[in-house]
Design an enzyme around this catalytic site. Structure first.
Site, PDB file in Angstrom:
ATOM      1  N   HIS A 119      -2.309  20.655 109.032  1.00 10.66           N
ATOM      2  CA  HIS A 119      -1.361  20.361 109.530  1.00 10.66           C
ATOM      3  C   HIS A 119      -1.267  19.024 110.615  1.00 10.66           C
ATOM      4  O   HIS A 119      -0.159  18.243 110.302  1.00 10.66           O
ATOM      5  CB  HIS A 119      -0.379  22.056 110.112  1.00 10.66           C
ATOM      6  CG  HIS A 119       0.270  21.541 111.137  1.00 10.66           C
ATOM      7  ND1 HIS A 119       1.372  22.728 111.140  1.00 10.66           N
ATOM      8  CD2 HIS A 119       0.781  20.891 112.453  1.00 10.66           C
ATOM      9  CE1 HIS A 119       2.249  22.515 111.247  1.00 10.66           C
ATOM     10  NE2 HIS A 119       2.042  21.561 112.279  1.00 10.66           N
ATOM     11  N   GLU A 120      -2.262  18.775 111.415  1.00  8.53           N
ATOM     12  CA  GLU A 120      -2.623  18.067 111.850  1.00  8.53           C
ATOM     13  C   GLU A 120      -2.795  16.898 111.340  1.00  8.53           C
ATOM     14  O   GLU A 120      -2.093  16.373 112.150  1.00  8.53           O
ATOM     15  CB  GLU A 120      -3.855  18.406 112.945  1.00  8.53           C
ATOM     16  CG  GLU A 120      -3.815  19.271 114.089  1.00  8.53           C
ATOM     17  CD  GLU A 120      -4.465  19.031 115.399  1.00  8.53           C
ATOM     18  OE1 GLU A 120      -3.990  18.244 115.617  1.00  8.53           O
ATOM     19  OE2 GLU A 120      -4.847  20.432 115.244  1.00  8.53           O
ATOM     20  N   HIS A 124       0.546  15.365 110.705  1.00 11.27           N
ATOM     21  CA  HIS A 124       1.681  14.527 111.733  1.00 11.27           C
ATOM     22  C   HIS A 124       1.544  13.465 111.633  1.00 11.27           C
ATOM     23  O   HIS A 124       1.619  11.917 112.490  1.00 11.27           O
ATOM     24  CB  HIS A 124       1.205  15.548 113.182  1.00 11.27           C
ATOM     25  CG  HIS A 124       2.051  16.726 113.409  1.00 11.27           C
ATOM     26  ND1 HIS A 124       3.332  16.224 113.328  1.00 11.27           N
ATOM     27  CD2 HIS A 124       2.161  17.758 113.682  1.00 11.27           C
ATOM     28  CE1 HIS A 124       3.785  17.417 113.653  1.00 11.27           C
ATOM     29  NE2 HIS A 124       3.181  18.673 114.029  1.00 11.27           N
ATOM     30  N   GLU A 177       7.706  19.513 112.016  1.00 10.21           N
ATOM     31  CA  GLU A 177       6.625  20.530 112.114  1.00 10.21           C
ATOM     32  C   GLU A 177       6.918  21.232 110.220  1.00 10.21           C
ATOM     33  O   GLU A 177       5.633  21.099 110.572  1.00 10.21           O
ATOM     34  CB  GLU A 177       7.163  21.964 113.366  1.00 10.21           C
ATOM     35  CG  GLU A 177       7.120  21.251 114.208  1.00 10.21           C
ATOM     36  CD  GLU A 177       5.196  21.420 115.203  1.00 10.21           C
ATOM     37  OE1 GLU A 177       4.696  21.404 114.169  1.00 10.21           O
ATOM     38  OE2 GLU A 177       5.108  20.792 115.801  1.00 10.21           O
TER      39      GLU A 177
END
Length: 288
Positions: free
Chosen positions: A132-133, A136, A191
């Site tokens: 997920h990081e 971003h 997100e």
């Protein structure tokens, strides 16, 4: 860390500065809204990466970073070392030895994972969060957040420091930026895109995609516990963890990969080295 809190989900924020016009009046003590708006629209990924690198150095100097020989660092390196230069980005990852349940990433590729998060998630769940990081970083979310921050004048006091050049930022200002990295949040759409990136990351590299749902279920359970009201306040701009878990489950079902996830053993200690005794075969000669 000076501020201790449990963060539901993964929070990311990068701030940066671009050099102001040399013809600006040096006596200005504050940047105008127009100045900040212009800087926000012209702010590049390189600008974000430059200031993020300086801010993360300041953060590392003021937080307990796990040494390479520490069990947490060994585990993170085992899990993530092979992905440090993948997806078109080069990542610099470290562990903060704090009990907070959190992780954040920066425009320069820095990723910081808190020990508290590693204590409650197994290897696959942790990979889902770090995936997920990466999302971003790859999606350039940091640059977009910087633009929004300037428009809202979040960095008014910091941005008024004279030229706005990276080299001019003091340790105090960089410290403020570091806290902003943790305290601020991305929008719901950003997100959600990062959630999708995480699922695709797990699938691409052959990890159990059901760990994505499991990671969000853990967060959901935390939000329904004793810290629910505080967590709600901290994550008001994040999608509901339960809905994010449901979405991950639907994707796994669509791909024919769904199975109820069973959390594996979590080990954050230094691996015990085992020594084996060498056996020497004795030979005997028969008497003639």
């Amino acid at each position: 860390m000076k501020k201790s809190f449990i963060v539901l989900g993964v929070l990311f924020m990068i701030f940066g500065f671009t050099r102001m016009n040399a013809q600006d009046n040096p006596s200005k003590e504050k940047m105008s809204v127009l100045d900040k708006a212009v800087i926000g629209f012209t702010f590049s990924d390189a600008d974000a990466a430059a200031i993020a690198r300086k801010a993360i150095v300041e953060m590392d100097a003021n937080n307990p970073v796990a040494a390479a020989t520490d069990g947490y660092a060994i585990r993170l390196n085992r899990l993530f070392g092979k992905h440090a230069s993948s997806e078109g980005v080069t990542l610099d990852y470290k562990v903060y030895l704090v009990r907070d349940i959190n992780a954040f990433s920066c425009a320069d590729g820095s990723v910081r994972v808190f020990a508290g998060l590693m204590d409650i998630m197994d290897d696959n769940e942790l990979l889902a969060i770090i995936g997920h990081e990466i999302g971003h970083v790859v999606n350039h979310d940091s640059r977009d957040v910087v633009k929004a921050a300037y428009k809202k004048e979040v960095l008014l006091d910091i941005a008024s420091s004279q030229s706005g050049a990276v080299a001019d930022l003091s340790n105090s200002q960089l410290g403020k930026l570091g806290h902003a990295m943790i305290d601020s949040k991305f929008g719901r759409k950003q997100e959600s895109k990062a959630d999708y990136f995480s699922y695709d990351f797990m699938k691409k590299y052959g990890y159990d995609v059901n760990a994505v749902e499991s990671a969000f279920r853990i967060i959901q359970n935390l939000s329904e516990g004793a810290n629910a009201s505080f967590l709600t306040k901290m994550t008001s701009s994040h999608p509901d963890a339960g809905k994010r878990a449901d979405e991950a489950k639907k994707r796994a079902e669509k791909d024919g990969l769904y199975a109820a996830y069973v959390q594996q053993k979590i080990v954050n200690t230094v691996p015990v080295k085992t020594t084996t005794k060498s056996s020497v075969k004795k030979t005997t000669t028969k008497k003639k």
